[in-house]
Design an enzyme around this catalytic site. Sequence first.
Site, PDB file in Angstrom:
ATOM      1  N   HIS A 131       2.604  -6.068  -9.624  1.00 15.19           N
ATOM      2  CA  HIS A 131       3.141  -5.965 -10.973  1.00 15.19           C
ATOM      3  C   HIS A 131       3.847  -7.513 -10.969  1.00 15.19           C
ATOM      4  O   HIS A 131       3.385  -8.411 -11.772  1.00 15.19           O
ATOM      5  CB  HIS A 131       4.170  -5.089 -11.050  1.00 15.19           C
ATOM      6  CG  HIS A 131       5.028  -5.070 -12.077  1.00 15.19           C
ATOM      7  ND1 HIS A 131       4.735  -4.290 -13.146  1.00 15.19           N
ATOM      8  CD2 HIS A 131       6.148  -5.834 -12.736  1.00 15.19           C
ATOM      9  CE1 HIS A 131       5.517  -4.616 -14.265  1.00 15.19           C
ATOM     10  NE2 HIS A 131       6.236  -5.513 -13.780  1.00 15.19           N
ATOM     11  N   GLU A 132       4.901  -7.786  -9.867  1.00 17.22           N
ATOM     12  CA  GLU A 132       5.561  -9.016 -10.029  1.00 17.22           C
ATOM     13  C   GLU A 132       4.574 -10.387  -9.957  1.00 17.22           C
ATOM     14  O   GLU A 132       4.728 -11.263 -10.550  1.00 17.22           O
ATOM     15  CB  GLU A 132       6.465  -9.075  -8.949  1.00 17.22           C
ATOM     16  CG  GLU A 132       7.489  -8.273  -8.956  1.00 17.22           C
ATOM     17  CD  GLU A 132       8.195  -7.913 -10.605  1.00 17.22           C
ATOM     18  OE1 GLU A 132       8.181  -8.836 -11.317  1.00 17.22           O
ATOM     19  OE2 GLU A 132       8.555  -7.031 -10.906  1.00 17.22           O
ATOM     20  N   HIS A 159       3.192 -11.076 -13.447  1.00 17.55           N
ATOM     21  CA  HIS A 159       4.009 -12.107 -13.959  1.00 17.55           C
ATOM     22  C   HIS A 159       3.792 -13.319 -13.618  1.00 17.55           C
ATOM     23  O   HIS A 159       3.893 -14.429 -14.122  1.00 17.55           O
ATOM     24  CB  HIS A 159       5.494 -11.426 -13.830  1.00 17.55           C
ATOM     25  CG  HIS A 159       5.911 -10.204 -14.473  1.00 17.55           C
ATOM     26  ND1 HIS A 159       5.822 -10.091 -15.965  1.00 17.55           N
ATOM     27  CD2 HIS A 159       6.687  -9.077 -14.290  1.00 17.55           C
ATOM     28  CE1 HIS A 159       6.303  -8.947 -16.305  1.00 17.55           C
ATOM     29  NE2 HIS A 159       6.873  -8.296 -15.248  1.00 17.55           N
ATOM     30  N   HIS A 194       1.201 -14.992 -14.852  1.00 22.46           N
ATOM     31  CA  HIS A 194       1.308 -15.472 -16.329  1.00 22.46           C
ATOM     32  C   HIS A 194       2.276 -16.962 -16.494  1.00 22.46           C
ATOM     33  O   HIS A 194       1.820 -17.699 -17.301  1.00 22.46           O
ATOM     34  CB  HIS A 194       2.280 -14.413 -16.956  1.00 22.46           C
ATOM     35  CG  HIS A 194       2.249 -14.264 -18.434  1.00 22.46           C
ATOM     36  ND1 HIS A 194       3.190 -13.537 -19.103  1.00 22.46           N
ATOM     37  CD2 HIS A 194       1.485 -14.829 -19.351  1.00 22.46           C
ATOM     38  CE1 HIS A 194       2.791 -13.666 -20.479  1.00 22.46           C
ATOM     39  NE2 HIS A 194       1.950 -14.583 -20.671  1.00 22.46           N
TER      40      HIS A 194
HETATM   41 ZN   LIG Z   1       7.626  -6.492 -15.156  1.00 26.01          ZN
END
Ligand SMILES: [Zn+2]
Length: 697
Positions: free
Chosen positions: A483-484, A487, A490
């Site tokens: 998940h991290e 990010h 991104h």
């Molecule tokens: Zn998040």
Amino acid sequence: MDQRATPTLSANPLLEDWDTPYGLPPFAAIRTEHFVPALRAAMQANRDELDAIAAQPAAPSFDNTVAAFDRCARQLARIESVFYNLTASHTSPELQAVQMEMAAPLSAHYSAVFMHAGLFRRIDALHARRDALGLTAEQRRLLERTHLDFVRSGAKLAPEAQARYAQVMERLAELTTQFGQNVLHDESSFQLVLRDEADLAGLPGFLRDAARQAASDRGLDAGWVITLSRSLIVPFLTFSERRDLREKAWRAWVGRGEHAGEHDNRKVAREILLLRSEQAALHGHACYADYALTDTMAGTRGAVHKLLDEVWPRALAALQRERAELQQVMREAAPGVAAQTIEAWDWRYWAEKVRQQRYALDDAQLKPYFALPQVVQAAFDCAGRLFGLSFTPREDLPVYHPDVKAYEVRNAAGAVVAVFLQDNFARASKRSGAWMSTLRLQSRNEPGGGSAMAVVLNNNNFARGAPGAPTLLSLEDARTLFHEFGHGLHGMLSDVTYERLSGTQVLKDFVELPSQLFEHWITEPEVLKRHARHWQTGEPIPDALIERMHAARRFNQGYETVRYCASAYTDMLVHSLPHERVPADLAAWEDEALRRLGLPGGVGMNHRLVHFQHLFAGSGYAAGYYVYLWAEVLDADGFEAFREAGSPFDARVAEALRRFVYASGNSLEPGAAYAAFRGRGPTVEPLLRKRGLLEPA
Ligand SMILES: [Zn+2]
């Protein structure tokens, strides 16, 4: 961080050029006492920059005003990013004191920036004739975005209202800082010490090792320690056979922030709510949620409630099915004994028993296949196969703690495009949770011309393995890492001109799409076969175990969804209260709100208001906890694009995903960005299917 000498301003490394590799912060030279003078000097320099833009004799143009504003504040941003990264992941009492001291002055500075009358006049004039300026799509987006930033920060208010607005924001900055420090205090001061075999009953080896390590990290020569770090408390509640100890740990966990004295968050949260409702009123809104939601994809409270209301009854029905299974197993475990009520500290324990019985799967069985270095490699490999990135360790790069690992990130052509820092372990100086942050944002609009390369950080809170053994992750931990890292991608893949539009600075109900979408790859069989290898034997995870893992995928999703929705509803409801109805007793209000919602007993919620850092340790997710579910509609629907194409690494889908989602930052309107990737708008069914919520009640 070294506290010895008091430096003179001229020797302040925060204000000097950083001639380190990739311009990384010279962490070894930075001391706590450098921050106050450096922040003050950088704020002054930023004000001078803005005055110079406003005082130009030339008529406002996109370049001399909007693009020029985008080039401002690099020094201040650089110092703040070092500062906030340290206060979050390696703080100290001295640094916390600086954080409190600077909260109001920094807030006052940003009020002065966005209420700079001369500067706003120029931006407003350009905004009024934006159709006639001949702008590119990205320039147009920057002008609209910048104008909105000013308006939402009070640029259009009358002078008296502006003065009050700035006061409100300063006080909010102090209170949100205090809130976060109070939670950290409660988290780092609690420990459940386990002394003997009876205290350890039921705990698998990995948890004993991690608890032993936590004890030694806290200076205990003997015994085992359970802290409130998720990597310890969640498995403890899952495996401990000691109901009394589970209850004790549970009460400490849900009681963070709620006790009389210096670290009481009840008063802090109430004052924050009162000030936010005043902030919203100054903008002409009935409540804070209305103000917060005007700048989101959802747009209105109605749209948020529509989504929550679609999911909530289905989740409650799933929860009842799960509870029946839990009770069944409980009866079988102790025939003849009257079944106990399942309390909140029992749910995970009995759910694990069901999981072991029905799906022949337990966490302790999976963990040997998820050693931390392998999970990191899996994330890197997926980023390589999807987006052409490769990661090279650079042990010589400056970092702020020996746990931090630094990597050079190259694109398919071999050019370095970003620097990635990963800080994986829990420690008392780090706040709980997991997050991505940046030390620098990608842009092609740097002062003096040229480009800036992103420097991206990931923080996790994994419990370190025993000496000589690797850190073994649970499937949930491995998902968090992905998940991290999503990010992080991104930020690393960002490919825009203007800094304001770079990376994760998108609307808040879009920001969880790149992260949640990336989670899908960790459970893809193709990825598991390659990377989930037993840490001792090197054997890949058996097919049968993958099958059982997938069969168990929807198990307990009712419980998880109900807990999430309970927190999301309370967030929306508490931020919808008008000023006069903000309750004196927030805990009692929360109980009543949950009763009205029909939250069943024995379940609990993800975050109670008294320690809900998303809402009160800053304002980014206030009236915004719903964004995870909003983005899950997008990520569940988005991942289906790979299924439809027949491969989780389909090159054409991956390229569209890179271009329109991971690289485009805020340069596109988010709904349009998603549709450009997917070829259509999202539907909610994939989310409901993924969580097993489509089955009849
Ligand atoms: Zn998040």
